[in-house]
Design an enzyme around this catalytic site. Structure first.
Site, PDB file in Angstrom:
ATOM      1  N   GLU A 197      21.300 -27.267  74.761  1.00  0.00           N
ATOM      2  CA  GLU A 197      22.329 -26.737  73.851  1.00  0.00           C
ATOM      3  C   GLU A 197      23.275 -25.787  74.579  1.00  0.00           C
ATOM      4  OE1 GLU A 197      22.978 -27.754  70.954  1.00  0.00           O
ATOM      5  OE2 GLU A 197      21.157 -28.686  70.179  1.00  0.00           O
ATOM      6  N   ARG A 201      27.261 -26.814  74.925  1.00  0.00           N
ATOM      7  CA  ARG A 201      28.217 -25.995  74.167  1.00  0.00           C
ATOM      8  C   ARG A 201      28.868 -24.930  75.047  1.00  0.00           C
ATOM      9  NH1 ARG A 201      25.919 -25.769  67.991  1.00  0.00           N
ATOM     10  NH2 ARG A 201      24.220 -27.224  68.296  1.00  0.00           N
ATOM     11  N   ASP A 330      19.930 -40.146  72.045  1.00  0.00           N
ATOM     12  CA  ASP A 330      21.379 -40.439  71.989  1.00  0.00           C
ATOM     13  C   ASP A 330      22.238 -40.178  73.230  1.00  0.00           C
ATOM     14  OD1 ASP A 330      21.012 -37.711  71.524  1.00  0.00           O
ATOM     15  OD2 ASP A 330      21.962 -37.674  69.563  1.00  0.00           O
ATOM     16  N   GLU A 464      29.584 -37.274  64.335  1.00  0.00           N
ATOM     17  CA  GLU A 464      29.430 -38.589  64.987  1.00  0.00           C
ATOM     18  C   GLU A 464      30.220 -39.724  64.335  1.00  0.00           C
ATOM     19  OE1 GLU A 464      26.893 -36.563  64.175  1.00  0.00           O
ATOM     20  OE2 GLU A 464      26.357 -35.834  66.169  1.00  0.00           O
ATOM     21  N   THR A 550      29.238 -34.436  75.351  1.00  0.00           N
ATOM     22  CA  THR A 550      28.651 -34.807  74.054  1.00  0.00           C
ATOM     23  C   THR A 550      28.975 -33.798  72.953  1.00  0.00           C
ATOM     24  OG1 THR A 550      26.659 -35.693  73.026  1.00  0.00           O
ATOM     25  CG2 THR A 550      26.401 -33.698  74.370  1.00  0.00           C
TER      26      THR A 550
HETATM   27  C1  DMJ Z   1      26.200 -31.817  68.827  1.00  0.00           C
HETATM   28  O1  DMJ Z   1      25.739 -30.623  69.280  1.00  0.00           O
HETATM   29  C2  DMJ Z   1      26.261 -32.844  69.915  1.00  0.00           C
HETATM   30  O2  DMJ Z   1      27.099 -33.886  69.528  1.00  0.00           O
HETATM   31  C3  DMJ Z   1      24.929 -33.407  70.274  1.00  0.00           C
HETATM   32  O3  DMJ Z   1      25.011 -34.425  71.236  1.00  0.00           O
HETATM   33  C4  DMJ Z   1      24.255 -33.951  69.053  1.00  0.00           C
HETATM   34  N1  DMJ Z   1      24.274 -33.066  67.937  1.00  0.00           N
HETATM   35  C5  DMJ Z   1      25.375 -32.223  67.650  1.00  0.00           C
HETATM   36  C6  DMJ Z   1      26.265 -32.648  66.508  1.00  0.00           C
HETATM   37  O4  DMJ Z   1      25.718 -33.376  65.531  1.00  0.00           O
END
Ligand code: DMJ
Length: 571
Positions: A197, A201, A330, A464, A550
């Site tokens: 995370e 981020r 994912d 998503e 992501t």
């Molecule tokens: C985000 O922090 C990112 O997209 C991550 O890859 C998956 N979950 C969240 C959003 O749903």
């Protein structure tokens, strides 16, 4: 005899054709004429042909009008009238199409971007007002919120939103956020954080802010944080821990993860950021760490070519054989493809790993429901669970993004598959009361694209589905993706917007929203950014120059040096 016959035929004049021959000639001639007319009207893009052949051919029109034959003049007059009507209708339709395609997205973009009370501005202002400096906002109780994912690092929303502010040209707010980063963003904390995370981020957010604005503070902070994350890789295999104490450098895994395993989507989602950290710092350690993860994975047998979600960092063996393109799996797949794209398509290993994995996913996980909806199921020890997560919906965008480079003429097929997944995910929204998608939806027990368990009915402002609409729009320009995005905007405004910002909801099938009181930082980083890009021109952050991490933080493609350029020419 044959020669004589031929000579005879050769010397015969046209008038000496027999009746049957004349008839055949007539037939051939009329077929030819029909074919010519048919080609004009029915070949693809006949409107272009029509406009070229008929609408702008004034010379032809003038000549026919000045002709002397009165009978053909009447016929031509009638034809002209018909043609004039077709031309008028055609032009009207074009203007209308242009109007709906240009005006509406612009208005929508305005709403999302500029209007004080609208979306990004409202989300950001609310955070500023009630939770400035905290990680996230509680929009109902109007106070700060901190999840333990970031330990005691602060300001997740600020760092996650930096690039969105910049992209939406909210420069005053961007400057304010920059000042906060300069003065307050502190990684010297004695607390345990989620490596994944914090990477997607904070490191991702800082890197994007640096590449977009060129401000040195973001480069420095990104490298500083990257260095703090390096101890996570101190395991016998080099597969990093999920959790790390930033002060002591001691790591561990989530207690719930199969036999002390690390998680595929976590250790597999560091590649893009770490490659950029090496590039910006000149320290190869970052790149080495993520390349080693690939090495470990390459040595392992994959059940049916699939990657289980759990891998033990001590033994280097898989944990439980659970496979998912949603939660826990994912973004590992996403980063294989994007590693190749971000390397200016030089990382052939990343490319092969992605397309091989996608093939295995297609064989073992992608299914079609009896109602015709394509979905990506989950796999547990060889058994399929016919459930698809909201998180899995990103795969439509990913498959579309990779379709162009697909091997063996698979491009068209992959685009169709991406479109089908987008449609299924749209259905998961359309089949709810609030028109927002549940956390997971099922294709068993007589339902399709509907959540059946209470604990899967929530919506936490995830991006998503909108992310997939954005990619599909860019690659197809099918207006339905903008329509679907607009539907989501309306639902967000109606059911998630509260006095103090935007909130997730606990049950998308309830007749009125029950708010969860969290404005997630990814709502500003991803959901609103993807919405904005869905209604922007394609040259706004074009895909051949930028790859989105992501968390939707754009990172530039690292351009390969052309063979013709000698190293000294670069100085
Ligand atoms: C985000 O922090 C990112 O997209 C991550 O890859 C998956 N979950 C969240 C959003 O749903």
């Amino acid at each position: 005899i044959l020669v004589r016959k031929l000579r005879l035929r050769k010397s015969a004049s046209p008038t000496s054709f027999r009746l049957t021959e004349k008839f055949i000639l007539l037939l051939v001639f009329s077929a030819f004429i029909t074919l010519c007319f048919g080609a004009i009207f029915f070949l693809p893009d006949s409107s272009k042909l029509l406009s070229g052949v008929f609408f702008h051919s004034s010379a032809v029109e003038t000549n026919t009008r000045t002709g002397t034959d009165s009978v053909s003049n009447i016929a031509i007059g009638t034809d002209e009238k018909i043609l004039a009507k077709i031309r008028k209708d055609h032009e009207k339709a074009l203007v209308e199409a242009k109007d709906t395609l240009q005006k509406r997205p612009d208005e929508i973009k305005q709403e999302i971007q500029n209007d004080k009370e609208k979306m990004m501005k409202f989300a950001w202002d609310s955070y500023k007002r009630y939770a400035w400096g905290s990680n996230e906002l509680r929009p109902v109780s109007k106070q700060g919120h901190s999840s333990n994912l970031f330990g005691s690092i602060k300001g997740a929303t600020i760092v996650d939103a930096l690039d969105t502010l910049y992209i939406m040209e909210m420069y005053e707010d961007f400057d304010m956020a920059t000042e906060w980063v300069e003065k307050n963003l502190d990684f010297n904390v004695n607390a345990e954080v989620s490596v994944f995370e914090v990477n997607i981020r904070f490191v991702g957010g800082l890197l994007s802010a640096y590449y977009l604005s060129g401000k040195e503070v973001f480069r420095k902070k990104a490298i500083e944080l990257g260095e703090k994350l390096l101890p996570a890789f101190k395991t016998p295999t080099g597969i990093p821990w999920a959790l790390l104490n930033l002060k002591s450098g001691i790591g561990r895994n989530w207690p719930w993860a199969s036999g002390g395993s690390s998680i595929l989507a976590e250790y597999g989602t560091l590649h893009l950021e770490f490659m950029h950290l090496s590039k910006l710092s000149g320290n190869p350690a970052f790149a080495e760490k993520v390349m080693n993860i690939r090495k470990v994975l390459n040595r392992l047998d994959k059940p049916q070519g699939l990657y289980p979600n759990y891998l033990n960092p001590n033994s280097g063996q898989w944990g439980q054989h659970h496979v998912s393109v949603g939660g826990l799996g994912d973004s590992f797949y996403e980063y294989l493809l994007k590693a190749w794209l971000m390397s200016d398509k030089t990382d052939d290993e990343g490319k092969k790993l992605y397309y091989d994995a996608l093939k295995a996913i297609e064989t073992s996980l992608i299914r079609k429901s009896s109602g015709g909806l394509t979905y990506i199921a989950e796999w547990k020890g060889g058994l399929l669970e016919h459930k698809m997560g909201h998180l899995t919906c990103f795969a439509g965008g990913m498959i579309a993004l990779g379709a162009d480079g697909a091997p063996e003429d698979q491009t068209g097929h992959q685009m169709e598959q991406a479109a089908e997944i987008a449609r299924t995910c749209h259905e998961s929204y359309a089949r709810t009361t609030l028109k927002l998608g549940p956390e997971a939806f099922r294709f068993d027990g007589g339902v399709e694209a509907i959540a059946t368990r209470q604990n899967e009915k929530y919506f936490i402002l995830r991006p998503e589905v909108i992310e997939t609409y954005m990619y599909m729009w860019r690659f197809t320009h099918d207006p339905k993706y903008r329509d679907w995005g607009w539907e989501a905007v309306q639902a967000l405004e109606k059911y998630c917007r509260v006095d103090g910002g935007y909130s997730g909801v606990r049950d998308v099938y309830a007749s009125s929203p029950n708010h969860d009181d969290v404005q997630q930082s990814f709502y500003l980083a991803e959901t609103l950014k993807y919405l904005y890009l869905l209604f922007s021109d394609d040259d706004h952050l074009p895909f051949d120059h930028w790859v989105f991490n992501t968390e939707a933080h754009p990172l530039p493609v690292i351009k390969k040096i052309p063979d013709t350029v000698k190293p000294h020419q670069l100085e």
